[in-house]
Enzyme design. Sequence first.
Site, PDB file in Angstrom:
ATOM      1  N   HIS A 163       0.701  -1.127   0.066  1.00  0.00           N
ATOM      2  CA  HIS A 163       0.112  -0.078   0.005  1.00  0.00           C
ATOM      3  C   HIS A 163       0.987   1.322   0.164  1.00  0.00           C
ATOM      4  O   HIS A 163       0.300   2.350  -0.008  1.00  0.00           O
ATOM      5  CB  HIS A 163      -1.035  -0.022   1.067  1.00  0.00           C
ATOM      6  CG  HIS A 163      -2.305  -1.053   1.013  1.00  0.00           C
ATOM      7  ND1 HIS A 163      -3.406  -0.765   0.662  1.00  0.00           N
ATOM      8  CD2 HIS A 163      -1.930  -2.244   1.137  1.00  0.00           C
ATOM      9  CE1 HIS A 163      -4.213  -1.922   0.632  1.00  0.00           C
ATOM     10  NE2 HIS A 163      -3.425  -3.002   0.878  1.00  0.00           N
ATOM     11  N   ASP A 206       3.630   9.293  -1.420  1.00  0.00           N
ATOM     12  CA  ASP A 206       2.514   8.522  -0.909  1.00  0.00           C
ATOM     13  C   ASP A 206       2.140   7.376  -1.743  1.00  0.00           C
ATOM     14  O   ASP A 206       2.336   7.366  -3.028  1.00  0.00           O
ATOM     15  CB  ASP A 206       1.370   9.500  -0.787  1.00  0.00           C
ATOM     16  CG  ASP A 206       0.488   9.232   0.340  1.00  0.00           C
ATOM     17  OD1 ASP A 206       0.520   8.159   0.759  1.00  0.00           O
ATOM     18  OD2 ASP A 206      -0.210  10.124   0.713  1.00  0.00           O
TER      19      ASP A 206
HETATM   20  O1  F6P Z   1      -1.049   3.829   3.981  1.00  0.00           O
HETATM   21  C1  F6P Z   1      -0.396   2.407   4.560  1.00  0.00           C
HETATM   22  C2  F6P Z   1      -1.251   2.411   5.761  1.00  0.00           C
HETATM   23  O2  F6P Z   1      -0.630   1.047   6.408  1.00  0.00           O
HETATM   24  C3  F6P Z   1      -2.736   2.047   5.903  1.00  0.00           C
HETATM   25  O3  F6P Z   1      -3.194   0.874   5.176  1.00  0.00           O
HETATM   26  C4  F6P Z   1      -3.238   2.452   7.008  1.00  0.00           C
HETATM   27  O4  F6P Z   1      -4.674   3.007   6.794  1.00  0.00           O
HETATM   28  C5  F6P Z   1      -2.398   3.514   7.385  1.00  0.00           C
HETATM   29  O5  F6P Z   1      -1.033   3.291   6.667  1.00  0.00           O
HETATM   30  C6  F6P Z   1      -2.377   3.815   8.722  1.00  0.00           C
HETATM   31  O6  F6P Z   1      -1.360   2.880   9.554  1.00  0.00           O
HETATM   32  P1  F6P Z   1      -1.470   2.385  10.997  1.00  0.00           P
HETATM   33  O7  F6P Z   1      -2.009   1.148  10.989  1.00  0.00           O
HETATM   34  O8  F6P Z   1       0.008   2.435  11.321  1.00  0.00           O
HETATM   35  O9  F6P Z   1      -2.140   3.314  11.737  1.00  0.00           O
END
Ligand code: F6P
Length: 508
Positions: A153, A361
């Site tokens: 992601h 990003d």
């Molecule tokens: O963008 C990557 C990501 O892991 C997303 O999937 C997730 O919404 C965001 O970062 C938030 O991350 P965390 O789970 O560390 O709060």
Amino acid sequence: MSRLIVVSNRIPGKAPAAGGLAVALKKTLSARDGFWFGWSGAFAETPSRDAKFETIDGLQIGSIDLTKSDHQSYYAGFSNSILWPAFHLRLDLTDIHSHWYEGYRRVNVQFAEAIAKHIQPDDIIWVHDYHLIPLATELRRRNIRNKIGFYLHIPFPTPDALNAIPHHEELLTDLLAYDLVGFQAQRDVAAFNEFIAHEEMYRQAGGTPFEIEMGNTVLEAFPIGSDPDAFAKLAASPNAQKMYKRVERSMNGRAMILGVDRLDYSKGLPQRVQAYEKLLENNANLRRAVHMIQIAPPSRDTIKEYQVISDELDTAVGRLTGRFAEPDWLPITYVKRAYSQASLAGLYRLARVGLVTPLRDGMNLVAHEYVASQNPENPGVLVLSRFAGAAEIFHDALIINPFDTDETAEAMRLAISMPLEERKERWESLMKVAQTYNIDNWADSFLAALTGDASSGTGDDDPDGDPDEEGALLPRAGALSRSATMSLQHRTPRLSLLPWLRSVFSGT
Ligand code: F6P
């Protein structure tokens, strides 16, 4: 239809899903049998060996508890203090402690042991994100021969950043245990290929590179999307309208400039505030005519670098306010908390300018949601960083370099003064793109590529479409790219690239 097992660090909870990933996958999984597996969110004295299953919101969810120290090494440590900053090209923010890698692998082993017992021969396994790169290796070690796909992601790093990650060779080998590796953007496929080219260059220079050869793992870009039609409805719903009207009243006819981001250093928030400061500095006529709202819910706040960015943003907002505020006008409202999707949809719809200006990003789903929420008769303008994956598809946004705060300020000015006709033209094109690259197509395309079966997705899009017709399972952005297939030839001893890396960094 085969069952689908989704694996990610976080699982969808009882509260409204916070991140894009949870929202994205919920829909796909509810259309087929299977379960979602991840960390329970709870800690245990000893690591749990068996998954607990429960039904949340109609979904079968399996989870395990982790020990506090394993979670620290795996999540805050290796995943978010090494992989996250390096993959976002912030090597200056990496914090390397060698024992974190052991915790990272231990948690992946724990996940694999708990999942393996529940896998049936035809199941498809879809693993998400950088926390779980070694999971396929660990599942294969436990005799799981099923199709396993991985989706990253976040952006894939450049060769130098990848080389700076401890154990990166082992992690690359881990990626080759997957049948399909999906990326957000062509940029990421290119970065992966660049690493291979880099190693080849090193070999030609007489070094012993880390050699990988095309084999069975397919690499492809599958840009993630949102559910734009649902978001458009949500933005016009009574709940969204409540927020819209409340804020509209407080705007008092001023143009609203909006940013919505997790409080993360990759989002370019201090640069954004600085750009806004330049907008006000260079355009005195706008001073009482605009208002910026920045929503930034805190994130990963046990990690020092996140505390630092939070302080930096406080300072930037304070400086801006002190410089431009008047007794009856504030230039900015900075809100450090999360809002429901309906409230956000209302705010997006009201905003004349949507600022999505990360320094780097994966995709950025706020860009998709902002576009989807607009009023077709009076749409706002998306100002988008060229370093968000979204810039590869949203060509009719105002694309900026977030490091160039003059350019961002000028894009804000253009957006505020843009005639209605141009706003409509740009928005119509952006909305078509958001609808094409929607979340169902994303999941369908990934699963079709993983299983080699065009009917393996939710199947609820384009019911009359010819599966052989190009574009029936849009968007296969990877169709534009080379689907690299690779297998490992041999591994060189770790650290073999260090002398060469040192020479790169010292410029010798
Ligand atoms: O963008 C990557 C990501 O892991 C997303 O999937 C997730 O919404 C965001 O970062 C938030 O991350 P965390 O789970 O560390 O709060």
